[in-house]
Design a protein around this motif. Structure first.
Motif, PDB file in Angstrom:
ATOM      1  N   ALA A 196      34.730  81.858 -49.182  1.00 40.37           N
ATOM      2  CA  ALA A 196      34.155  82.151 -47.859  1.00 40.37           C
ATOM      3  C   ALA A 196      33.805  83.633 -47.832  1.00 40.37           C
ATOM      4  N   CYS A 197      33.067  84.058 -46.784  1.00 45.15           N
ATOM      5  CA  CYS A 197      32.817  85.493 -46.639  1.00 45.15           C
ATOM      6  C   CYS A 197      34.140  86.144 -46.207  1.00 45.15           C
ATOM      7  N   LYS A 198      34.169  87.466 -46.212  1.00 44.98           N
ATOM      8  CA  LYS A 198      35.425  88.172 -45.936  1.00 44.98           C
ATOM      9  C   LYS A 198      35.954  87.826 -44.542  1.00 44.98           C
ATOM     10  N   LYS A 199      35.030  87.817 -43.588  1.00 42.95           N
ATOM     11  CA  LYS A 199      35.432  87.553 -42.204  1.00 42.95           C
ATOM     12  C   LYS A 199      36.003  86.140 -42.036  1.00 42.95           C
ATOM     13  N   CYS A 200      35.302  85.145 -42.593  1.00 43.37           N
ATOM     14  CA  CYS A 200      35.771  83.754 -42.465  1.00 43.37           C
ATOM     15  C   CYS A 200      37.036  83.526 -43.299  1.00 43.37           C
ATOM     16  N   ALA A 201      37.136  84.214 -44.437  1.00 46.22           N
ATOM     17  CA  ALA A 201      38.336  84.071 -45.274  1.00 46.22           C
ATOM     18  C   ALA A 201      39.559  84.596 -44.517  1.00 46.22           C
ATOM     19  N   ILE A 218      26.543  80.595 -50.403  1.00 43.19           N
ATOM     20  CA  ILE A 218      26.701  81.030 -49.016  1.00 43.19           C
ATOM     21  C   ILE A 218      28.062  80.581 -48.480  1.00 43.19           C
ATOM     22  N   CYS A 219      28.502  81.265 -47.464  1.00 44.61           N
ATOM     23  CA  CYS A 219      29.774  80.934 -46.834  1.00 44.61           C
ATOM     24  C   CYS A 219      29.605  79.590 -46.102  1.00 44.61           C
ATOM     25  N   PRO A 220      30.466  78.593 -46.384  1.00 46.82           N
ATOM     26  CA  PRO A 220      30.298  77.289 -45.720  1.00 46.82           C
ATOM     27  C   PRO A 220      30.509  77.344 -44.211  1.00 46.82           C
ATOM     28  N   TYR A 221      31.105  78.442 -43.723  1.00 49.13           N
ATOM     29  CA  TYR A 221      31.499  78.487 -42.306  1.00 49.13           C
ATOM     30  C   TYR A 221      30.541  79.304 -41.431  1.00 49.13           C
ATOM     31  N   CYS A 222      29.789  80.255 -42.044  1.00 55.92           N
ATOM     32  CA  CYS A 222      28.860  81.051 -41.228  1.00 55.92           C
ATOM     33  C   CYS A 222      27.504  81.245 -41.898  1.00 55.92           C
ATOM     34  N   LYS A 223      27.375  80.720 -43.146  1.00 53.96           N
ATOM     35  CA  LYS A 223      26.102  80.736 -43.903  1.00 53.96           C
ATOM     36  C   LYS A 223      25.683  82.120 -44.417  1.00 53.96           C
TER      37      LYS A 223
HETATM   38 ZN   LIG Z   1      31.601  83.316 -43.261  1.00 53.53          ZN
END
Ligand SMILES: [Zn+2]
Length: 225
Positions: A36-41, A22-27
């Motif tokens: 990270a996910c695309k948005k958080c990256a 999972i993305c560490p920043y938004c799960k």
């Molecule tokens: Zn994310």
């Protein structure tokens, strides 16, 4: 210095089907190996990385210690989210690769925990990041330091001079021979005052390290500058 993407075994790929990364920043669920996910990256702080001088040593951090970056590193540190280790190590490895491109490191090491903290937590978060980075950057990992005295957590101590004296004399080399004449990359998770990282760098220097450079995932960024 080369920067390589971590390779995953078939077992890891199968495990990922049942326990996806999972993305560490938004799960949100992410692909195996994505930091990270695309948005958080896209939102992740780009270069220039955050540089600080810690007691005469250069340090580089991948993110400010705030918002989702603080949330991610604190879950990793205190809430057993060791599954983030590669994802958090990727931006630190990138920062090192960029900032210290001309440095030929002999090994990567980390700020050690006291055995009591290690027993309570079950892992040293800085060691997990350092070992992941060592793989990505093809630099050996070495346990160069140990914490020989238990002290109060830095965040629980008020006052600049008290914080500085709290870390004095608590670290020792595991074996001085490992350190002498070596160019060392020292890793920690978060820089707040920089006392801990500075003290560890001083010990390495005191025992004959040729040069010491530091890197962390996050750092407190002063709002006044
Ligand atoms: Zn994310």
């Amino acid at each position: 210095m080369e920067l390589r993407r971590k390779k995953y075994s078939i077992v890891s790929h199968i495990k990922n089907i049942f326990y996806p990364e999972i993305c560490p920043y938004c799960k949100k669920v992410v692909r195996l190996g994505d930091f990270a996910c695309k948005k958080c990256a896209e939102k992740f702080p780009a270069e220039p990385y955050i540089r600080r001088a810690i007691g005469g040593y250069l340090s580089v951090s991948a993110a400010p210690y705030e918002d989702n970056y603080a949330g991610a590193i604190l879950s990793f540190k205190f809430h057993n989210m060791t599954q983030y280790k590669t994802q958090l190590a990727i931006p630190v490895a990138k920062a090192v690769w960029r900032e210290y491109a001309h440095i030929d490191f002999d090994f990567v090491t980390c700020v050690p925990l006291h055995k009591k903290n290690l027993a309570d937590r079950g892992y040293n978060q800085s060691e997990l990041i350092a070992k992941e980075m060592a793989i990505m950057l093809s630099i050996p990992y070495t346990d160069a330091l140990k914490k020989t005295r238990f002290n109060q957590p830095q965040h629980s101590i008020k006052g600049v001079s008290k914080r500085a004296s709290n870390v004095k004399g608590v670290y020792k080399p595991t074996d001085p021979k490992l350190i002498k004449d070596k160019t060392i990359l020292l890793i920690d998770d978060i820089i707040t005052t920089g006392n801990t990282l500075g003290e560890c760098a001083n010990i390495l220097q005191k025992y004959g390290a040729k040069e010491v450079f530091c890197a962390t995932f996050a750092t407190v960024v002063s709002k006044t500058t």
